[in-house]
Write a protein that holds these residues in place. Structure first.
Motif, PDB file in Angstrom:
ATOM      1  N   ARG A 188       0.826  -1.213   0.000  1.00 31.40           N
ATOM      2  CA  ARG A 188       0.000   0.000   0.000  1.00 31.40           C
ATOM      3  C   ARG A 188       0.857   1.259   0.000  1.00 31.40           C
ATOM      4  NH1 ARG A 188      -2.855  -3.250   3.708  1.00 31.40           N
ATOM      5  NH2 ARG A 188      -1.984  -2.105   5.479  1.00 31.40           N
ATOM      6  N   VAL A 189       1.941   1.228   0.761  1.00 28.77           N
ATOM      7  CA  VAL A 189       2.884   2.351   0.789  1.00 28.77           C
ATOM      8  C   VAL A 189       4.294   1.767   0.777  1.00 28.77           C
ATOM      9  CG1 VAL A 189       1.339   3.907   2.031  1.00 28.77           C
ATOM     10  CG2 VAL A 189       2.883   2.414   3.320  1.00 28.77           C
ATOM     11  N   PRO A 190       5.279   2.501   0.228  1.00 28.34           N
ATOM     12  CA  PRO A 190       6.665   2.008   0.271  1.00 28.34           C
ATOM     13  C   PRO A 190       7.136   1.872   1.713  1.00 28.34           C
ATOM     14  CG  PRO A 190       6.427   3.786  -1.323  1.00 28.34           C
ATOM     15  CD  PRO A 190       5.164   3.758  -0.522  1.00 28.34           C
ATOM     16  N   ARG A 191       7.453   0.644   2.112  1.00 25.74           N
ATOM     17  CA  ARG A 191       7.821   0.385   3.499  1.00 25.74           C
ATOM     18  C   ARG A 191       8.684  -0.869   3.554  1.00 25.74           C
ATOM     19  NH1 ARG A 191       2.783  -0.018   6.260  1.00 25.74           N
ATOM     20  NH2 ARG A 191       2.955   2.210   6.726  1.00 25.74           N
ATOM     21  N   GLY A 192       9.643  -0.894   4.463  1.00 21.34           N
ATOM     22  CA  GLY A 192      10.466  -2.077   4.658  1.00 21.34           C
ATOM     23  C   GLY A 192      11.916  -1.844   4.285  1.00 21.34           C
TER      24      GLY A 192
END
Length: 304
Positions: A88-92
């Motif tokens: 859903r959103v750029p993360r990690g």
């Protein structure tokens, strides 16, 4: 037995080529790694690996089970990323690799800017002049300089670099102009000392390309040391255009034989093919690619 843990251990052993490699990769004691694999074989009632003194060999059952295991663990990873919002959103976390000097000069500064733009993404940047296996090392993106072998990886070309022959204005004033490649025989040369060392420089492109033998006055094993020596007037150097660009732009080095040119060396962004591409990876590729393309364009402009 934790089957997911055992399956990950089996893959680490297969990808690393040994139980010891799996032990190092997982930071797990070797007896524990061996027990997990043995317990998995006992649970399945089938031998998966043949252990020799040099390597592991998959049995027929092992090959089928490892292929299924990769699919299962990939699906699990996708499910975990989806649940955590990574789609859903750029993360990690992203693991990125690049050649040492290209990475220091051009990749790291762009990564710094990327991190400021995407606060929920972390990046591990590994700089190495060795070719790192993306699957085995769990690398998300690699910057590769040079021709790419055939593979299942996805590649995006960023541009080209070239080998250039350079000398400092002081050296040329002291030793005289170098008008043709054959003139190098009477000049001091600086050579790279290492795995790819050579005593012959290829100059020109296409049908006009030729190799010229050199006798080094100075040899060293890093590109930045070669540039420093050339700028200090030690001799003539052959280096990659991106390595020499800053010194050429500020006049510390003068390109030679620009009219002859050199064969282009491609630069690519490379990543594994995935059924569902995480937003963090898509964001990184879209952010980094045009910026590196601009960098390579500026480098080319220094030698036109």
């Amino acid at each position: 037995m934790d089957r997911f843990e055992a399956m990950r251990t089996l893959l680490a052993a297969v990808d690393g080529g040994s139980l010891s490699a799996a032990s190092r990769a997982l930071n797990t004691p070797l007896p524990t790694v061996s027990r997990r694999v043995s317990d998995l074989e006992a649970h399945l009632g089938a031998q998966l690996l043949v252990r020799t003194s040099r390597k592991l060999i998959l049995t027929e059952a092992g090959e089928a089970f490892v292929a299924a295991t990769r699919r299962v663990l990939d699906d699990l990873a996708d499910a975990e990323r989806a649940a955590s919002g990574e789609y859903r959103v750029p993360r990690g976390e992203l693991m990125v690799t690049a050649p040492i000097m290209f990475g220091k000069l051009h990749v790291a500064p762009i990564v710094h800017t990327f991190l400021a733009a995407y606060p929920d993404v972390t990046v591990r940047l590994v700089l190495s002049d060795s070719t790192i296996d993306l699957v085995e090392a769990h690398v998300d993106v690699a910057v590769r300089v040079g021709q790419l072998p055939d593979s299942d990886l996805v590649a995006r070309k960023l541009g080209d670099i070239r080998w250039v022959i350079c000398a400092s204005p002081g050296y040329l004033a002291r030793r005289g102009a170098i008008a043709a490649p054959d003139d190098l025989a009477r000049h001091d040369c600086i050579a790279f000392e290492g795995r790819h060392s050579t005593r012959s420089w290829r100059i020109g492109a296409g049908a006009n390309a030729r190799s010229v033998d050199i006798t080094p006055r100075f040899s060293v094993n890093t590109a930045d040391a070669i540039i420093e020596a050339a700028a200090a007037g030690v001799g003539v150097a052959r280096i990659m255009s991106y390595q020499a660009a800053a010194a050429a732009a500020d006049g510390r080095l003068v390109p030679l034989f620009s009219d002859l040119g050199c064969e282009p060396v491609p630069v690519h962004l490379v990543h594994r093919r995935q059924r569902s591409q995480p937003l963090k990876l898509r964001a990184f590729l879209d952010f980094v690619a045009p910026r590196l393309q601009n960098v390579l364009g500026e480098v080319a402009g220094c030698f036109e």
